[in-house]
Design an enzyme around this catalytic site. Structure first.
Site, PDB file in Angstrom:
ATOM      1  N   ASP A 147      -8.357  -4.974  -6.450  1.00 60.19           N
ATOM      2  CA  ASP A 147      -7.991  -3.854  -5.582  1.00 60.19           C
ATOM      3  C   ASP A 147      -8.407  -2.568  -6.277  1.00 60.19           C
ATOM      4  O   ASP A 147      -7.750  -2.126  -7.217  1.00 60.19           O
ATOM      5  CB  ASP A 147      -6.487  -3.852  -5.326  1.00 60.19           C
ATOM      6  CG  ASP A 147      -6.064  -2.776  -4.343  1.00 60.19           C
ATOM      7  OD1 ASP A 147      -6.924  -1.968  -3.931  1.00 60.19           O
ATOM      8  OD2 ASP A 147      -4.876  -2.738  -3.978  1.00 60.19           O
ATOM      9  N   HIS A 164      -7.199  -5.490  -1.775  1.00 57.85           N
ATOM     10  CA  HIS A 164      -6.004  -4.859  -1.208  1.00 57.85           C
ATOM     11  C   HIS A 164      -5.289  -5.806  -0.245  1.00 57.85           C
ATOM     12  O   HIS A 164      -4.152  -5.571   0.135  1.00 57.85           O
ATOM     13  CB  HIS A 164      -6.420  -3.572  -0.495  1.00 57.85           C
ATOM     14  CG  HIS A 164      -5.342  -2.537  -0.399  1.00 57.85           C
ATOM     15  ND1 HIS A 164      -4.633  -2.070  -1.485  1.00 57.85           N
ATOM     16  CD2 HIS A 164      -4.830  -1.866   0.672  1.00 57.85           C
ATOM     17  CE1 HIS A 164      -3.754  -1.159  -1.091  1.00 57.85           C
ATOM     18  NE2 HIS A 164      -3.849  -1.024   0.205  1.00 57.85           N
ATOM     19  N   SER A 206       0.852  -1.189   0.000  1.00 54.68           N
ATOM     20  CA  SER A 206       0.000   0.000   0.000  1.00 54.68           C
ATOM     21  C   SER A 206       0.892   1.245   0.000  1.00 54.68           C
ATOM     22  O   SER A 206       1.717   1.398  -0.886  1.00 54.68           O
ATOM     23  CB  SER A 206      -0.968  -0.035   1.181  1.00 54.68           C
ATOM     24  OG  SER A 206      -1.991   0.908   1.031  1.00 54.68           O
TER      25      SER A 206
END
Length: 683
Positions: A628, A660, A542
């Site tokens: 995602d 994610h 991320s």
């Protein structure tokens, strides 16, 4: 019986292995660990009911069973053996357990026997079920169609169409395309399993409760007198929804059928409502700024007798994760990040101090562990969840008089008893702007300071998530260390637990001081004689993946390899495809076409990893989830394609069905194996 055989066979395997050598943490062993959840204290205060989820890797399925254990620890009673998950709704005064499974409400006795199905008709697709305090009402949530988006809904003569038609934003969220259905709260009459006269209290509204993607039962509660329902909702649609974090608490009067906004004018997130047992006070978590998801989370309390509303933590220089009223309503227990851990605190409401005064706040726990959940209170004992970097979450009791803690559950004892633990040290590092930064250093279980070890810099996501003693089943430091790596995990700029200013400093400065903090951390640990300076790696997901991409362009040959999972590679294309635009607007400073916005222009130019690809020269592994929608697929593909075209050794791990996170067990094992294979190849 299956559980007994599993325990017996695993125990035999462990004993046979330990006769020669101790176990080593592996990806396969990590996925054998049981995962704690769904905790309840029986009304007599003598037992804890909890669930443990285990994974069958062959069938790629999970199974959650219910257990009972005395609050003092000891013999565990298995309550359920049937496959599938169970949601405990209520534990009755006589010990009967009411639970939800297979779309029905069930009842069993305290020993897990005398199982009876209570519902005559299934509550199909219901979730977040709660029974009112007086036992006469029930609430639950169901997704209901509100807006016609699908082609087959817009045109009845085209039932096989799979087209979507959008005229506004928020057309997809997290891992799901908007299909016109919204999660609504239903209230109904309830009598011993019979559910009748159900009413959608959000009828025809294009809004969700719970909040997606991660909201749950904490987003809806009954009032103590059972006369109303409080629920959390962001009553915005389309572009307005995508650019706002302004959730509110709504109170629905069951008899009158009317709804009022309890937090009108409070512009940020308002979540997690909770009443005192007497019902005279309501508290919740509140953020002030609309569009800032990582704003300081405060505890606000409203006294219904006086009408007063007070921010209890306004002057306290930290942010709150979760809270619970004491049984007598005189205190609030809460969890908050503190110096690289999550600890338990209390606010004494009896102290007559200024509203929000930090003098009323007391820290109850301290140590190299996380308190990651408050389960229940019984007199001077609080039951909590606790974990650390070597141990998955277990149940503990906390003595409120002296702070003493005792472990109650031992879900993974049969593994941990034969598993050597890593040494975890707190390290303090001077940053380039001469501030003190905490970092966790995790050493291999057989660490020998006379040897040299490859070392990994871990870059945390969020970007404003705490990096504490939480036990991860993916980015697992115990597993990494067991493969012979030292890990340094710095609490760089942007992480809570070090004051509000430190937490805020990352917004609008993604590629600035936080990236320098990471370089300071790896340079500091590299001074140690046991660190092999020629074998340094950098990993993260991320914002951590973004950090990997940024560091690949500015590291000046410090690192020998990189791994980036779902990282942001090109900020312009990301802004055009991500869903929750409030996040991008706050952290980037705005959109990329506003030439007068200096913060945004700086972010998209100076802090954009794709602008630094000309400086990439180091092997890189890219991991990308196909579902995602927070960091969409073009981010990972763009980074991999750039590395390939530059002739850099690179690998793409594409997970088409993952968002994610990595949630499917066999995909998770592929993730771990490819992760360590890449490190073996390149480090």
């Amino acid at each position: 019986m299956k559980r007994f055989l599993y325990t017996l066979l695993l125990g035999m395997a462990i004993n046979n292995a330990s006769a020669q050598t101790q176990l080593k943490m592996t990806p396969e062993l990590l996925w054998k660990l049981g995962r704690l959840g769904s905790e309840n204290l029986t009304p007599d205060g003598k037992h804890l009911i909890y669930s443990v989820t285990r994974y069958n890797m062959t069938e790629a399925k999970s199974e959650a069973k219910l257990y009972s254990i005395p609050v003092t620890g000891g013999e565990v009673t298995t309550l359920t053996n049937e496959p599938g998950s169970k949601q405990v709704i209520k534990v009755e005064a006589d010990g009967r357990i009411i639970y939800f499974a297979d779309d029905n409400i069930w009842q069993m006795d305290a020993a897990g026997k005398q199982i009876i199905k209570l519902t005559a008709e299934p509550l199909k697709d219901a979730d977040n079920i709660q029974i009112s305090p007086d036992g006469k009402k029930i609430i639950y949530t169901i997704d209901v169609p509100v807006v016609k988006i699908l082609g087959k809904d817009r045109y009845e003569d085209l039932p096989k169409s799979n087209a979507y038609v959008f005229t506004d934003l928020n057309y997809r969220h997290w891992d799901t395309w908007e299909d016109g259905k919204f999660s609504h709260v239903f209230v109904a009459d309830y009598a011993n399993g019979k559910v009748s006269n159900a009413k959608d209290i959000m009828a025809n509204e294009p809004y969700d409760t719970p909040q997606k993607p991660s909201g749950g039962a904490e987003d809806l509660i009954f009032s103590t007198d059972s006369k109303s329902v409080i629920y959390v909702c962001k009553k915005k649609f389309g572009k307005e929804y995508a650019q706002s974090t302004n959730t509110d608490l709504y109170q629905y009067d069951i008899a009158a059928g009317t709804t009022k906004n309890l937090t009108e004018g409070m512009m940020g997130y308002d979540t997690n409502p909770a009443f005192t047992k007497t019902g005279d006070k309501l508290a919740w978590l509140s953020m002030k700024e609309d569009g800032y998801e990582s704003d300081k989370n405060d505890i606000v309390i409203k006294d219904f007798k006086t009408g007063n509303k007070v921010n209890l933590t306004e002057q306290w220089d930290e942010t709150v994760s979760s809270f619970r009223f004491s049984d007598d309503g005189s205190r609030i227990f809460f969890i908050a990040p503190k110096n690289g851990t999550e600890q338990l605190f209390q606010i004494d409401l009896r102290l007559r101090l200024a509203p929000g005064s930090p003098q009323a706040i007391k820290q109850l726990t301290k140590g190299q562990f996380d308190i990651n959940g408050i389960v229940a209170q019984s007199g001077n004992t609080l039951f909590v969840q606790r974990a650390d970097l070597n141990h998955a979450t277990e149940l503990y009791s906390l003595n409120l008089n002296d702070g003493g803690m005792k472990q109650i559950s031992t879900i993974n004892k049969e593994i941990y008893d034969h598993l050597p633990m890593s040494r975890v040290e707190e390290r303090h590092i001077k940053t380039t702007d001469n501030k003190d930064m905490l970092a966790w250093v995790i050493y291999p279980p057989d660490f020998d300071p006379a040897k040299k070890y490859p070392t990994l810099l871990f870059c945390q996501g969020g970007p404003q998530s705490p990096l504490t003693q939480a036990y991860s089943f993916r980015w697992n430091f115990q597993l990494m260390a067991a493969q012979g790596y030292i890990i340094i995990a710095p609490n760089r700029r942007g992480m809570p637990g070090h004051g509000v200013e430190w937490n805020r400093e990352i917004s609008g400065d993604w590629g600035g001081q936080p990236i320098q903090d990471y370089l300071s951390a790896i340079d500091d640990i590299a001074k140690e004689p046991y660190v092999d300076k020629n074998r340094l790696g950098c990993i993260g997901a991320s914002y951590g993946g973004y950090s990997v991409y940024m560091l690949a362009g500015v590291h000046n040959n410090r690192f020998k390899t990189f791994i980036a999972h779902d990282g942001l590679f090109d900020l312009k294309s990301w802004y055009g495809t991500t869903e929750e635009l409030w996040f991008a607007n706050k952290d980037m400073g705005g959109n990329y076409w506003d030439k007068d916005n200096k913060v945004a222009q700086n972010s998209y130019a100076k802090f954009n990893p794709s602008n630094l690809v000309d400086k990439w020269n180091t092997p890189i592994m890219v991991i990308q989830g196909g579902k995602d929608y927070r960091v969409p697929i073009e981010q990972g593909l763009g980074a991999f394609q750039a590395a390939q075209l530059k002739g850099i050794k690179s690998k793409l791990l594409y997970l088409p069905d993952e968002n994610h996170w990595v949630l499917k067990p066999q995909n998770a094992l592929v993730w771990q194996r490819e992760f360590f294979n890449w490190l073996k190849e390149t480090l």
